[in-house]
Design a protein around this motif. Structure first.
Motif, PDB file in Angstrom:
ATOM      1  N   ALA A  50       0.828  -1.207   0.000  1.00 12.47           N
ATOM      2  CA  ALA A  50       0.000   0.000   0.000  1.00 12.47           C
ATOM      3  C   ALA A  50       0.862   1.257   0.000  1.00 12.47           C
ATOM      4  N   LEU A  51       1.927   1.264   0.787  1.00 12.52           N
ATOM      5  CA  LEU A  51       2.803   2.434   0.853  1.00 12.52           C
ATOM      6  C   LEU A  51       3.532   2.640  -0.463  1.00 12.52           C
ATOM      7  N   ASP A  52       3.968   1.562  -1.096  1.00 12.81           N
ATOM      8  CA  ASP A  52       4.665   1.672  -2.372  1.00 12.81           C
ATOM      9  C   ASP A  52       3.724   2.186  -3.467  1.00 12.81           C
ATOM     10  N   ASN A  53       2.490   1.697  -3.478  1.00 11.59           N
ATOM     11  CA  ASN A  53       1.517   2.188  -4.456  1.00 11.59           C
ATOM     12  C   ASN A  53       1.239   3.680  -4.263  1.00 11.59           C
ATOM     13  N   PHE A  54       1.055   4.061  -3.017  1.00 10.03           N
ATOM     14  CA  PHE A  54       0.736   5.463  -2.744  1.00 10.03           C
ATOM     15  C   PHE A  54       1.880   6.390  -3.121  1.00 10.03           C
ATOM     16  N   LEU A  55       3.107   6.020  -2.788  1.00 10.03           N
ATOM     17  CA  LEU A  55       4.243   6.885  -3.087  1.00 10.03           C
ATOM     18  C   LEU A  55       4.496   6.983  -4.588  1.00 10.03           C
ATOM     19  N   SER A  56       4.200   5.924  -5.332  1.00  8.17           N
ATOM     20  CA  SER A  56       4.343   6.013  -6.787  1.00  8.17           C
ATOM     21  C   SER A  56       3.386   7.037  -7.368  1.00  8.17           C
ATOM     22  N   LEU A  57       2.197   7.170  -6.782  1.00  7.88           N
ATOM     23  CA  LEU A  57       1.240   8.178  -7.236  1.00  7.88           C
ATOM     24  C   LEU A  57       1.613   9.570  -6.745  1.00  7.88           C
ATOM     25  N   ALA A  58       1.923   9.690  -5.457  1.00  6.80           N
ATOM     26  CA  ALA A  58       2.195  11.006  -4.877  1.00  6.80           C
ATOM     27  C   ALA A  58       3.442  11.650  -5.472  1.00  6.80           C
ATOM     28  N   SER A  59       4.455  10.872  -5.794  1.00  4.23           N
ATOM     29  CA  SER A  59       5.683  11.432  -6.347  1.00  4.23           C
ATOM     30  C   SER A  59       5.548  11.823  -7.811  1.00  4.23           C
ATOM     31  N   SER A  60       4.467  11.387  -8.479  1.00  2.00           N
ATOM     32  CA  SER A  60       4.278  11.677  -9.900  1.00  2.00           C
ATOM     33  C   SER A  60       3.281  12.784 -10.160  1.00  2.00           C
ATOM     34  N   LEU A  61       2.636  13.312  -9.132  1.00  6.77           N
ATOM     35  CA  LEU A  61       1.577  14.291  -9.332  1.00  6.77           C
ATOM     36  C   LEU A  61       2.150  15.644  -9.719  1.00  6.77           C
ATOM     37  N   ASP A  62       1.523  16.246 -10.718  1.00  3.50           N
ATOM     38  CA  ASP A  62       1.839  17.613 -11.100  1.00  3.50           C
ATOM     39  C   ASP A  62       0.929  18.556 -10.322  1.00  3.50           C
ATOM     40  N   GLY A  63       1.101  19.856 -10.529  1.00  2.00           N
ATOM     41  CA  GLY A  63       0.236  20.808  -9.845  1.00  2.00           C
ATOM     42  C   GLY A  63       0.780  21.202  -8.493  1.00  2.00           C
ATOM     43  N   PRO A  64      -0.100  21.622  -7.584  1.00  2.00           N
ATOM     44  CA  PRO A  64       0.343  22.104  -6.274  1.00  2.00           C
ATOM     45  C   PRO A  64       0.969  20.996  -5.451  1.00  2.00           C
ATOM     46  N   CYS A  65       1.858  21.377  -4.570  1.00  4.52           N
ATOM     47  CA  CYS A  65       2.569  20.425  -3.721  1.00  4.52           C
ATOM     48  C   CYS A  65       1.653  19.989  -2.580  1.00  4.52           C
ATOM     49  N   ARG A  66       1.336  18.699  -2.537  1.00  7.25           N
ATOM     50  CA  ARG A  66       0.409  18.180  -1.536  1.00  7.25           C
ATOM     51  C   ARG A  66       1.136  17.576  -0.338  1.00  7.25           C
ATOM     52  N   VAL A  88       8.864  14.666  -1.703  1.00  5.60           N
ATOM     53  CA  VAL A  88       8.177  13.520  -2.291  1.00  5.60           C
ATOM     54  C   VAL A  88       8.148  13.615  -3.804  1.00  5.60           C
ATOM     55  N   ARG A  89       7.878  14.782  -4.341  1.00  9.00           N
ATOM     56  CA  ARG A  89       7.708  14.924  -5.783  1.00  9.00           C
ATOM     57  C   ARG A  89       9.003  14.594  -6.518  1.00  9.00           C
ATOM     58  N   GLY A  90       8.889  13.694  -7.519  1.00 13.43           N
ATOM     59  CA  GLY A  90      10.027  13.334  -8.345  1.00 13.43           C
ATOM     60  C   GLY A  90      11.102  12.549  -7.640  1.00 13.43           C
ATOM     61  N   ASN A  91      10.784  11.935  -6.509  1.00 13.00           N
ATOM     62  CA  ASN A  91      11.797  11.252  -5.702  1.00 13.00           C
ATOM     63  C   ASN A  91      11.393   9.803  -5.433  1.00 13.00           C
ATOM     64  N   PHE A  92      10.734   9.159  -6.412  1.00 10.77           N
ATOM     65  CA  PHE A  92      10.206   7.830  -6.154  1.00 10.77           C
ATOM     66  C   PHE A  92      11.307   6.786  -5.964  1.00 10.77           C
ATOM     67  N   ALA A  93      12.428   6.918  -6.661  1.00  5.15           N
ATOM     68  CA  ALA A  93      13.496   5.924  -6.500  1.00  5.15           C
ATOM     69  C   ALA A  93      13.980   5.869  -5.054  1.00  5.15           C
ATOM     70  N   ARG A  94      14.156   7.019  -4.444  1.00  6.68           N
ATOM     71  CA  ARG A  94      14.593   7.055  -3.035  1.00  6.68           C
ATOM     72  C   ARG A  94      13.497   6.522  -2.121  1.00  6.68           C
ATOM     73  N   LEU A  95      12.248   6.865  -2.394  1.00  7.65           N
ATOM     74  CA  LEU A  95      11.146   6.401  -1.562  1.00  7.65           C
ATOM     75  C   LEU A  95      10.935   4.902  -1.706  1.00  7.65           C
ATOM     76  N   HIS A  96      11.092   4.377  -2.909  1.00  9.18           N
ATOM     77  CA  HIS A  96      10.917   2.942  -3.122  1.00  9.18           C
ATOM     78  C   HIS A  96      11.977   2.135  -2.382  1.00  9.18           C
ATOM     79  N   SER A  97      13.217   2.619  -2.388  1.00 16.25           N
ATOM     80  CA  SER A  97      14.267   1.903  -1.651  1.00 16.25           C
ATOM     81  C   SER A  97      13.996   1.897  -0.159  1.00 16.25           C
ATOM     82  N   CYS A  98      13.379   2.969   0.338  1.00 16.77           N
ATOM     83  CA  CYS A  98      13.025   3.011   1.760  1.00 16.77           C
ATOM     84  C   CYS A  98      11.940   1.988   2.079  1.00 16.77           C
ATOM     85  N   VAL A  99      10.951   1.854   1.180  1.00 17.33           N
ATOM     86  CA  VAL A  99       9.894   0.866   1.395  1.00 17.33           C
ATOM     87  C   VAL A  99      10.468  -0.551   1.380  1.00 17.33           C
TER      88      VAL A  99
END
Length: 558
Positions: A50-66, A88-99
């Motif tokens: 669940a955390l990996d799925n969520f971070l893949s979405l959150a790190s790819s979102l354009d627009g305002p920083c959530r 978080v934005r644009g940093n999925f590789a680092r977040l995925h390694s943490c998961v």
């Protein structure tokens, strides 16, 4: 561990945090996971997925920083910071390694005692607050940014809440906006967290001494339920003021209009905020969707779309809040390449489909399979649509959101009747409005034409009507410039592109030479002959042909 911390901290502080004005009060996030046996063996895979799925979405979102910042702690045999504060934005590789590092924590072993686990949890909360304070101090993120801490546990949630209230009552919690305890329960574990009857008055007093909001949320051990907890981070977390005032006509016995104050909440993540994705739906939400294709693609006909009906839906079971984008009207084809018999058969089938869906009050759920697999080796993206019949024997095609983009919404229907005085007020307000049985858009005017006209008249022209060289500055002395300097100015004005961007000076600010006498009277704009006749024309514009060209250009621009 120390080397890993230093490397991550240096990378996170190398760039500044982007705080968007659309989400000005989004807090930083701290996730503390209790990876304690024996529950960790049952929740590890579900939580990490669940955390990996969520971070893949959150790190790819354009627009305002959530989610401006995220930090992750794990509590097993010791307290460990797996992820210092990073963007978080644009940093999925680092977040995925943490998961993956969280997933590798052993699920077997023994607990050293409840007191030891509670102390590690308290230290993790205080350490995250101290780390956040240091991060903000060394960046330009601002002084009004707060942090929210989420504790994920499989232990009885109310017991964890009481432990945190007692352990943190003397801590520095100024920057802590909210503390959420999420209890993941497995099958048959729901009754284990019943309210404890032996709660003493001292514990109740300790819970009141904590000046921070502490919430408890209990979710089942499933990927979707845990994803929903994380997706709440993507919604606007301001709360400083109301978002919307709904004005109703004043009741009969009162002259003051009724104002209902509301908040607005997103129901889904718009597919337009996911850049470079395959076809997630009808792309009608940004200007990029209406741009013409390239020359190479213009020669080719658009690809044929195939929508496959997968389910029949009852109309009253479809919620409009899960539909997005602009609807498309679907009608039978008039392609000239079909013969008359095929067109007639197709027309009859279309009419029969419309009549059947309309008479039975049904919708169709459609699915579009990807034309080809993604470049990353995935299976592509499946988009879904709702096909809705209309009374004019046509169909409406509306995109429907999928599970991945759906945000949590806990708007439950109330079983209690509204208050009597509130019902009387609202009913009295609604009686002041006109009632119509059919919505006619032709009766709605948005004042758009008047707004565009006034905006166009007030805006400056793209090019100034009077082009002036940078060297043709107003003269404040009586001496004239040498002929060579004037010729140089004219040549520079004719060859320089900067000249076309210089706005004309007001007529009152132009100084004339003392040898020319007093300045002429101010003339209106249509009197162009004044600038092209007499000695004044030669004094103001040494090159007569150049001045005439400027006037001609101004007429064309207008």
């Amino acid at each position: 561990m120390d080397n890993r911390k230093r490397a991550a901290a240096s990378s996170s502080s190398a760039s500044l945090v982007f705080w968007s004005s659309s989400f000005p009060r989004q807090p930083a996030r701290v996730l503390i996971v209790e990876a304690l046996p024996p529950w960790w063996s049952e929740t590890c895979t579900v939580l990490c997925d669940a955390l990996d799925n969520f971070l893949s979405l959150a790190s790819s979102l354009d627009g305002p920083c959530r989610i401006p910042l995220l930090s992750l702690y794990a509590i097993s045999r010791q307290r460990e910071c797996l992820l210092p504060f990073v963007q978080v934005r644009g940093n999925f590789a680092r977040l995925h390694s943490c998961v993956e590092e969280l997933r590798s924590i052993p699920s077997e072993g023994c607990i050293r005692g409840a007191a030891r686990g509670a102390d590690l949890l308290r230290q993790a909360v205080l350490d995250s607050l101290q780390q956040f304070k240091q991060y903000i101090r060394h960046t330009s993120a601002g002084n009004n940014i707060s942090v929210e801490v989420t504790v994920v546990t499989s232990q009885p949630g109310r017991g964890v809440v009481r432990q945190l209230e007692v352990g943190l009552k003397d801590g520095d919690l100024v920057s802590l906006k909210r503390l959420l305890v999420v209890q993941i329960y497995c099958a048959g574990d729901w009754v284990q967290d019943a309210p404890s009857p032996e709660a003493t008055p001292t514990e109740a007093e300790d819970s009141l001494m904590l000046g921070t909001e502490v919430d408890l949320q209990q979710v089942e051990n499933s990927v979707f339920a845990i994803e929903t907890v994380f997706k709440a981070w993507l919604q606007e977390q301001g709360g400083d003021r109301e978002h919307l005032h709904l004005l109703l006509p004043s009741p009969v016995d009162n002259l003051v209009p009724v104002c209902v104050k509301c908040d607005m909440q997103e129901r889904m993540i718009s597919p337009a905020l996911i850049p470079l994705t395959p076809n997630l739906g009808v792309k009608t939400e940004t200007i990029r969707d209406f741009l013409p294709g390239t020359k190479g693609s213009a020669k080719q006909s658009p690809a044929l779309q195939t929508l496959k009906a997968i389910k029949v839906l009852h109309a009253d079971g479809v919620c409009e809040s899960v539909l997005y984008g602009l609807p498309l009207v679907i009608r039978p084809t008039t392609c000239w390449q079909l013969d008359w018999d095929e067109m007639e058969t197709n027309q009859n089938l279309f009419d029969a489909l419309c009549h059947t869906l309309k008479s039975r009050d049904l919708f169709l759920l459609l699915q579009v399979e990807p034309a080809q697999k993604s470049a990353a080796g995935g299976s592509g993206v499946y988009s879904h649509y709702i096909l809705q019949p209309s009374s004019s024997l046509s169909l409406l095609l509306k995109p429907v959101v999928s599970r991945e983009l759906l945000l949590p919404c806990s708007q439950l229907s109330s079983s209690q009747d509204p208050a009597y005085h509130a019902m009387q007020t609202i009913q009295s307000c609604l009686t002041q409005l006109d009632e119509e049985f059919v919505l006619n858009p032709l009766s709605l005017s948005s004042n758009l034409y008047q707004h565009l006209k006034s905006r166009g008249l007030l805006s400056q022209p793209r090019y100034p009507y009077r082009l002036q060289s940078p060297l043709e500055a107003p003269k404040s002395t009586g001496s004239r410039q040498p002929r060579q300097l004037q010729n140089h100015g004219r040549q520079l004005g004719m060859n320089s592109k900067v000249r076309a961007t210089v706005a004309p000076l007001p007529s009152s600010s132009i100084s004339f030479s003392s040898s020319l006498g007093p300045p002429p009277a101010k003339a209106s704009r249509p009197a162009l002959s004044f600038l092209s006749s007499g000695s004044s024309s030669r004094a103001l514009a040494p090159n007569r042909q150049e001045e005439n060209d400027d006037d001609n250009n101004s007429v064309l621009i207008q």
